[in-house]
Design a protein around this motif. Structure first.
Motif, short mmCIF file in Angstrom:
data_model
loop_
_atom_site.label_atom_id
_atom_site.label_comp_id
_atom_site.label_asym_id
_atom_site.label_seq_id
_atom_site.Cartn_x
_atom_site.Cartn_y
_atom_site.Cartn_z
N GLY A 1 0.96 -1.30 -0.01
CA GLY A 1 0.02 0.08 0.04
C GLY A 1 1.00 1.13 0.09
N GLY A 2 1.99 1.23 0.30
CA GLY A 2 3.05 2.21 0.32
C GLY A 2 3.58 2.58 -0.90
N ILE A 3 3.47 1.59 -1.87
CA ILE A 3 3.85 1.77 -3.10
C ILE A 3 2.61 2.23 -4.23
CG2 ILE A 3 4.60 0.44 -5.28
CD1 ILE A 3 6.24 -1.26 -3.48
N SER A 4 1.50 1.69 -3.87
CA SER A 4 0.22 2.01 -4.78
C SER A 4 -0.80 1.81 -3.64
CB SER A 4 0.00 1.03 -5.80
OG SER A 4 -1.28 1.58 -6.58
N PRO A 5 -1.56 2.99 -3.33
CA PRO A 5 -2.73 2.94 -2.27
C PRO A 5 -3.78 1.84 -2.41
CG PRO A 5 -2.27 5.13 -3.12
CD PRO A 5 -1.88 4.20 -3.93
N GLU A 6 -3.90 1.23 -1.35
CA GLU A 6 -5.00 -0.06 -1.33
C GLU A 6 -6.34 0.79 -0.88
OE1 GLU A 6 -3.35 -3.82 0.12
OE2 GLU A 6 -2.18 -2.50 1.17
N ARG A 7 -7.43 0.15 -1.80
CA ARG A 7 -8.59 0.51 -1.50
C ARG A 7 -9.03 0.37 -0.07
NH1 ARG A 7 -12.16 2.08 -5.40
NH2 ARG A 7 -11.07 0.97 -7.04
N GLY A 8 -9.87 1.23 0.48
CA GLY A 8 -10.30 0.91 1.96
C GLY A 8 -9.09 1.45 2.95
N LEU A 9 -8.05 1.47 2.45
CA LEU A 9 -7.01 1.61 3.41
C LEU A 9 -6.00 3.03 3.18
CD1 LEU A 9 -5.65 -1.88 3.27
CD2 LEU A 9 -6.78 -0.97 5.16
N GLY A 10 -6.90 4.03 2.91
CA GLY A 10 -6.10 5.09 2.19
C GLY A 10 -5.25 5.82 3.11
N ILE A 11 -5.26 6.19 4.46
CA ILE A 11 -4.23 6.88 5.23
C ILE A 11 -3.15 5.63 5.92
CG2 ILE A 11 -3.83 8.00 7.33
CD1 ILE A 11 -5.35 9.64 5.09
N TYR A 12 -3.68 4.44 5.90
CA TYR A 12 -2.58 3.46 6.25
C TYR A 12 -1.64 3.25 5.02
CZ TYR A 12 -0.86 -1.37 6.83
OH TYR A 12 0.29 -2.54 6.94
N SER A 13 -2.06 3.61 3.86
CA SER A 13 -1.32 3.33 2.60
C SER A 13 -0.39 4.67 2.74
CB SER A 13 -2.09 3.47 1.34
OG SER A 13 -2.62 2.27 1.21
N VAL A 14 -0.99 5.68 2.89
CA VAL A 14 -0.33 6.94 3.27
C VAL A 14 1.01 6.99 4.07
CG1 VAL A 14 -0.28 9.57 3.81
CG2 VAL A 14 -2.07 8.49 2.39
N SER A 15 0.69 6.18 5.33
CA SER A 15 1.64 6.14 6.14
C SER A 15 2.83 5.11 5.73
CB SER A 15 1.11 5.65 7.57
OG SER A 15 0.55 4.13 7.41
N LYS A 16 2.56 4.30 5.08
CA LYS A 16 3.55 3.30 4.50
C LYS A 16 4.26 3.83 3.58
CE LYS A 16 2.63 -0.12 7.29
NZ LYS A 16 3.73 -0.58 8.39
N ALA A 17 3.51 4.72 2.72
CA ALA A 17 4.49 5.50 1.85
C ALA A 17 5.55 6.43 2.34
CB ALA A 17 3.61 6.34 0.93
N ALA A 18 5.07 7.22 3.46
CA ALA A 18 5.96 7.90 4.20
C ALA A 18 7.00 6.94 4.87
CB ALA A 18 5.34 8.61 5.39
N LEU A 19 6.85 5.90 5.36
CA LEU A 19 7.71 5.03 6.01
C LEU A 19 8.89 4.54 4.88
CD1 LEU A 19 8.86 3.64 8.51
CD2 LEU A 19 7.28 1.59 7.74
N ILE A 20 8.44 4.14 3.64
CA ILE A 20 9.37 4.09 2.40
C ILE A 20 10.54 5.19 2.29
CG2 ILE A 20 9.50 3.63 0.06
CD1 ILE A 20 7.12 2.00 0.08
N SER A 21 9.80 6.28 2.63
CA SER A 21 10.57 7.68 2.16
C SER A 21 11.42 8.06 3.39
CB SER A 21 9.69 8.96 2.25
OG SER A 21 10.58 9.96 1.68
N LEU A 22 11.05 7.46 4.40
CA LEU A 22 11.96 7.78 5.74
C LEU A 22 12.94 6.85 5.69
CD1 LEU A 22 12.23 8.90 8.61
CD2 LEU A 22 10.79 7.01 9.44
N THR A 23 12.75 5.44 5.33
CA THR A 23 13.75 4.49 4.80
C THR A 23 14.95 4.89 4.20
OG1 THR A 23 12.08 2.50 5.24
CG2 THR A 23 14.22 2.11 4.22
N LYS A 24 14.58 5.39 3.07
CA LYS A 24 15.42 6.01 2.25
C LYS A 24 16.41 7.39 2.63
CE LYS A 24 13.30 4.56 -1.93
NZ LYS A 24 12.54 4.82 -3.28
#
Length: 255
Positions: A150-173
């Protein structure tokens, strides 16, 4: 070539959050089997003690330390108790996650938004930062962030969770780019549908599961042990030239 040495974690200390069950517990057991001393953490001490005793019964070194990672004031104590117990931290796995809502993003309350971001982004940021003085002393320090597809491509019904996981990927980098000179590697794993209690609402629903299977190259849900095996690669010398990487383990969902 001695492959057992390349994947060995002998002498290492690993701190794993969200580790009383599911992916976190599987990572802890695999790390312990590879020779690491593991600290498993979640919110309930009694559950952690039970899981730590199960690991010890298999001959592993394990300790449970309760911590609500969503409460930033508890994080320094988790780090301090880990170092007090084992003297060092070589591996950090930010696995704890929260997703209290499922549905349209516009129906997500600010309270739910804050909880998701606190646990999924703010806690990994702060815990990783607190572990820095100890990680930089290690001969092979590794931070592993458990994100999501979901951090790569948002999952339906999991909008803000997906946003948080995208942020975690960026934080990783960000951490990977800044900490390479200190000898600390930072990578992310993005699981797809893994058969754990956290995702039970998905894999236990036949209609949803059939829809998911249509988009998978490997026609099944994954297991927590499969994520644990990937984490072992990232924690060990086998990945000594790997940092800032984002690995998917999703049965081909994101192909």
């Amino acid at each position: 070539m001695d492959l057992s040495k390349i994947f060995s974690l002998d002498g290492k200390v690993a701190l794993i959050t969200g580790a009383s069950k599911g992916i976190g517990l599987s990572i802890a057991e695999i790390f312990a089997a590879a020779g690491a001393k593991v600290v498993i953490s979640s919110r309930k001490q009694e559950v952690l003690d039970e899981m730590a005793n199960q690991l010890k019964s298999k001959g592993y070194e394990a300790t449970g330390i309760a911590c609500n990672v969503g409460n930033m004031e508890e994080l320094p104590g988790l780090v301090d108790q880990t170092v007090e117990k084992y003297g060092q931290i070589d591996i950090l796995v930010n696995n704890a996650a929260s997703n209290p809502v499922f549905g349209p993003v516009h129906e997500t309350s600010l309270e739910a938004f804050d909880k998701i971001m606190d646990v999924n982004v703010k806690a990994p940021f702060e815990l990783t930062r607190l572990c820095f003085p100890h990680l930089r002393k290690s001969s092979n320090a590794s931070v592993i962030n458990i994100s999501s597809i979901g951090g790569i491509s948002p999952e339906r019904g999991l909008g803000i969770y997906s946003v948080s996981k995208a942020a975690l990927i960026s934080l990783t980098k960000v951490y990977a780019k800044e900490w390479g000179g200190a000898g600390i590697r930072v990578n992310a794993i993005c699981p797809g549908l893994i058969q754990t209690k956290f995702s039970e609402a998905l894999w236990s629903n036949e209609k949803i599961m059939n829809m998911i299977l249509q988009n998978l190259s490997i026609k099944r849900a994954g297991t927590s042990e499969e994520i644990g095996a990937m984490a072992l690669f990232l924690a060990s010398e086998a990945s000594s030239y790997t940092t800032g990487a984002v690995f998917t383990a999703d049965g081909g969902f994101t192909i």
